[in-house]
Design a protein around this motif. Structure first.
Motif, PDB file in Angstrom:
ATOM      1  N   ASP A 144       0.800  -1.226   0.000  1.00 57.27           N
ATOM      2  CA  ASP A 144       0.000   0.000   0.000  1.00 57.27           C
ATOM      3  C   ASP A 144       0.834   1.278   0.000  1.00 57.27           C
ATOM      4  N   ASP A 145       2.113   1.163  -0.288  1.00 62.72           N
ATOM      5  CA  ASP A 145       2.977   2.348  -0.296  1.00 62.72           C
ATOM      6  C   ASP A 145       2.599   3.305  -1.420  1.00 62.72           C
ATOM      7  N   THR A 146       2.737   4.598  -1.141  1.00 62.30           N
ATOM      8  CA  THR A 146       2.657   5.643  -2.163  1.00 62.30           C
ATOM      9  C   THR A 146       3.861   6.545  -1.955  1.00 62.30           C
ATOM     10  N   TRP A 147       4.154   7.373  -2.948  1.00 69.08           N
ATOM     11  CA  TRP A 147       5.281   8.300  -2.789  1.00 69.08           C
ATOM     12  C   TRP A 147       5.055   9.201  -1.574  1.00 69.08           C
ATOM     13  N   LEU A 148       3.820   9.619  -1.392  1.00 71.73           N
ATOM     14  CA  LEU A 148       3.507  10.519  -0.289  1.00 71.73           C
ATOM     15  C   LEU A 148       3.613   9.815   1.062  1.00 71.73           C
ATOM     16  N   SER A 149       3.125   8.582   1.148  1.00 73.76           N
ATOM     17  CA  SER A 149       3.176   7.876   2.434  1.00 73.76           C
ATOM     18  C   SER A 149       4.610   7.591   2.858  1.00 73.76           C
ATOM     19  N   ILE A 150       5.455   7.262   1.894  1.00 69.09           N
ATOM     20  CA  ILE A 150       6.875   7.027   2.205  1.00 69.09           C
ATOM     21  C   ILE A 150       7.532   8.328   2.640  1.00 69.09           C
ATOM     22  N   ALA A 151       7.221   9.408   1.930  1.00 64.21           N
ATOM     23  CA  ALA A 151       7.792  10.710   2.275  1.00 64.21           C
ATOM     24  C   ALA A 151       7.404  11.130   3.686  1.00 64.21           C
ATOM     25  N   LYS A 152       6.151  10.933   4.047  1.00 66.16           N
ATOM     26  CA  LYS A 152       5.696  11.294   5.393  1.00 66.16           C
ATOM     27  C   LYS A 152       6.362  10.434   6.457  1.00 66.16           C
ATOM     28  N   PHE A 193      10.609  14.924   1.148  1.00 63.29           N
ATOM     29  CA  PHE A 193       9.651  15.308   0.126  1.00 63.29           C
ATOM     30  C   PHE A 193       9.327  14.109  -0.754  1.00 63.29           C
ATOM     31  N   SER A 194       8.091  14.026  -1.210  1.00 62.16           N
ATOM     32  CA  SER A 194       7.691  12.885  -2.034  1.00 62.16           C
ATOM     33  C   SER A 194       8.484  12.823  -3.336  1.00 62.16           C
ATOM     34  N   PHE A 195       8.793  13.989  -3.928  1.00 62.98           N
ATOM     35  CA  PHE A 195       9.537  13.955  -5.182  1.00 62.98           C
ATOM     36  C   PHE A 195      10.957  13.429  -4.983  1.00 62.98           C
ATOM     37  N   GLN A 196      11.488  13.578  -3.768  1.00 66.41           N
ATOM     38  CA  GLN A 196      12.815  13.041  -3.510  1.00 66.41           C
ATOM     39  C   GLN A 196      12.824  11.525  -3.618  1.00 66.41           C
ATOM     40  N   VAL A 197      11.736  10.899  -3.201  1.00 66.11           N
ATOM     41  CA  VAL A 197      11.688   9.438  -3.202  1.00 66.11           C
ATOM     42  C   VAL A 197      11.776   8.908  -4.633  1.00 66.11           C
ATOM     43  N   ILE A 253       6.211  -1.140  -6.877  1.00 66.82           N
ATOM     44  CA  ILE A 253       6.066  -2.590  -6.900  1.00 66.82           C
ATOM     45  C   ILE A 253       6.460  -3.164  -5.546  1.00 66.82           C
ATOM     46  N   PRO A 254       5.581  -3.934  -4.895  1.00 59.07           N
ATOM     47  CA  PRO A 254       5.939  -4.542  -3.601  1.00 59.07           C
ATOM     48  C   PRO A 254       7.244  -5.320  -3.709  1.00 59.07           C
ATOM     49  N   GLY A 255       8.147  -5.046  -2.774  1.00 59.77           N
ATOM     50  CA  GLY A 255       9.435  -5.737  -2.754  1.00 59.77           C
ATOM     51  C   GLY A 255      10.566  -5.006  -3.432  1.00 59.77           C
ATOM     52  N   GLN A 256      10.266  -3.935  -4.189  1.00 58.65           N
ATOM     53  CA  GLN A 256      11.351  -3.230  -4.853  1.00 58.65           C
ATOM     54  C   GLN A 256      12.129  -2.371  -3.864  1.00 58.65           C
ATOM     55  N   MET A 257      13.405  -2.191  -4.153  1.00 58.25           N
ATOM     56  CA  MET A 257      14.263  -1.358  -3.318  1.00 58.25           C
ATOM     57  C   MET A 257      13.987   0.104  -3.608  1.00 58.25           C
ATOM     58  N   LEU A 258      13.787   0.901  -2.564  1.00 55.89           N
ATOM     59  CA  LEU A 258      13.587   2.335  -2.714  1.00 55.89           C
ATOM     60  C   LEU A 258      14.549   3.067  -1.791  1.00 55.89           C
ATOM     61  N   TYR A 259      15.469   3.802  -2.392  1.00 57.15           N
ATOM     62  CA  TYR A 259      16.482   4.511  -1.612  1.00 57.15           C
ATOM     63  C   TYR A 259      15.914   5.791  -1.006  1.00 57.15           C
ATOM     64  N   LEU A 260      16.343   6.085   0.203  1.00 56.30           N
ATOM     65  CA  LEU A 260      15.884   7.269   0.926  1.00 56.30           C
ATOM     66  C   LEU A 260      16.850   8.435   0.766  1.00 56.30           C
ATOM     67  N   GLU A 261      18.006   8.163   0.191  1.00 47.70           N
ATOM     68  CA  GLU A 261      19.002   9.181  -0.134  1.00 47.70           C
ATOM     69  C   GLU A 261      19.515   8.903  -1.535  1.00 47.70           C
TER      70      GLU A 261
END
Length: 345
Positions: free
Chosen positions: A252-260, A265-269, A282-290
């Motif tokens: 259930d992730d969204t760019w905004l939920s991860i950013a919060k 900022f969501s665009f950073q994600v 996609i569930p399971g994909q790697m998403l860097y925070l930096e």
């Protein structure tokens, strides 16, 4: 964004009757030669006509010679806005000491211009136009508020036509038509000519605007292969790869939920992961925070079945544009399984 009147373009703005010679000079030619490939790359990735990008860059930056362009590498006059986390520069424009975005390179300015247009709803109508409708784009930009000068569309159109920039737009359309009409033998890579390129079936991997993200046969990395860095306030484990923190996406992730969750900022994600806001998570994909790295200490990587340039860039924590550059590939080109990829310059 307000259209700035620089001395360099003063004559353009006060007359409707520029001759072809005035619209084709050494400054224009040098700018086009230097940034043509960058504009084409952005067109391939974001579906913004290269002709429009180059014409806007020439107008807004004075062919790269304006004070703002020299001091900030900002070629599109994009102001800070409320969501800009990067470096800034104060410059007198419509008002004194207005805040403008400052970039590390002109390439970053071109990329931010693409993101600026694709992530703001007021420009959404532009992306329903044919890619070679530069006139529609010119008038659409004015209508959407990109510039206040009433003659802005005509200035863009005259620059494009005088310098035949529309040919750059046609080059992508022609290449896409060629790809659609390729025989099945080439889709299966049975010819030496296309041995190093992967032709993607329409019902195959997840893709967006012609870009391959993950192939259908790709297997997401296992969490057990990475070190846990910390746990978020919401109980999510944060891992690290090459000393860069990342998470595994949930259903259930969204760019905004991860950013919060991580107070960014969501665009950073999506930007730090070489994605668009419209790309699916996609569930399971790697998403860097930096931001990812410019190189990997492994130096080389042997391509496996199921790999894509994007999945390699994520697993090896390398910016996609750097990975493409090191291996002399253009966006959309894919290496065949078994080939060796460079992870450093």
């Amino acid at each position: 964004m307000r259209f700035r009147i620089t001395f360099f373009f003063f004559f353009i703005l006060i007359t409707q009757y520029l001759t072809a010679q005035q619209l084709v000079n050494s400054d224009y030619g040098a700018y086009i030669k230097k940034y043509k490939s960058t504009a084409i790359r952005e067109m391939q990735l974001y579906k913004i006509p290269a002709s429009i990008t180059l014409a806007q860059g020439m107008i807004e930056s004075g062919c790269g010679k304006s004070v703002l362009a020299i001091n900030t590498r900002n070629h599109f006059g994009i102001k800070c806005q409320n969501d800009w986390p990067g470096d800034t520069y104060l410059h007198d424009d419509d008002k004194e000491k207005e805040c403008f975005r400052k970039y590390n390179s002109v390439d970053e300015s071109f990329r931010d211009h693409s993101i600026f247009l694709t992530t703001r709803s007021r420009y959404a109508a532009l992306f329903t136009l044919p890619l070679n409708d530069y006139k529609g784009w010119a008038y659409g930009l004015k209508k959407a508020g990109y510039a206040t000068n009433p003659d802005y569309p005509n200035i863009l159109i005259r620059l494009i036509e005088a310098n035949e920039l529309y040919l750059l737009d046609d080059s992508l359309i022609n290449s896409e038509e060629t790809a659609i009409n390729e025989p099945k033998a080439e889709e299966k890579q049975n010819t030496k000519k296309n041995a190093n390129k992967v032709v993607v079936p329409a019902n195959g991997p997840i893709n967006n605007e012609g870009r391959i993200i993950f192939r259908k046969s790709y297997k997401m990395p296992a969490a057990s292969t990475f070190e846990i860095l910390y746990t978020s306030d919401m109980g999510r484990k944060v891992y690290q790869n090459c000393n860069v923190p990342f998470i595994f996406a949930k259903k259930d992730d969204t760019w905004l939920s991860i950013a919060k969750e991580f107070k960014i900022f969501s665009f950073q994600v999506f930007k730090q992961n070489d994605l668009l806001e419209s790309d699916p998570i996609i569930p399971g994909q790697m998403l860097y925070l930096e931001s990812k790295k410019k190189k990997n200490p492994d130096k080389t990587y042997k391509v496996k079945t199921g790999d894509s340039m994007y999945s390699i860039s994520q697993e090896k924590c390398i910016k996609l544009e750097k990975l493409l550059k090191y291996n002399k590939l253009q966006p959309g080109e894919e290496p065949r399984p078994g080939s060796e990829m460079k992870l450093v310059r």
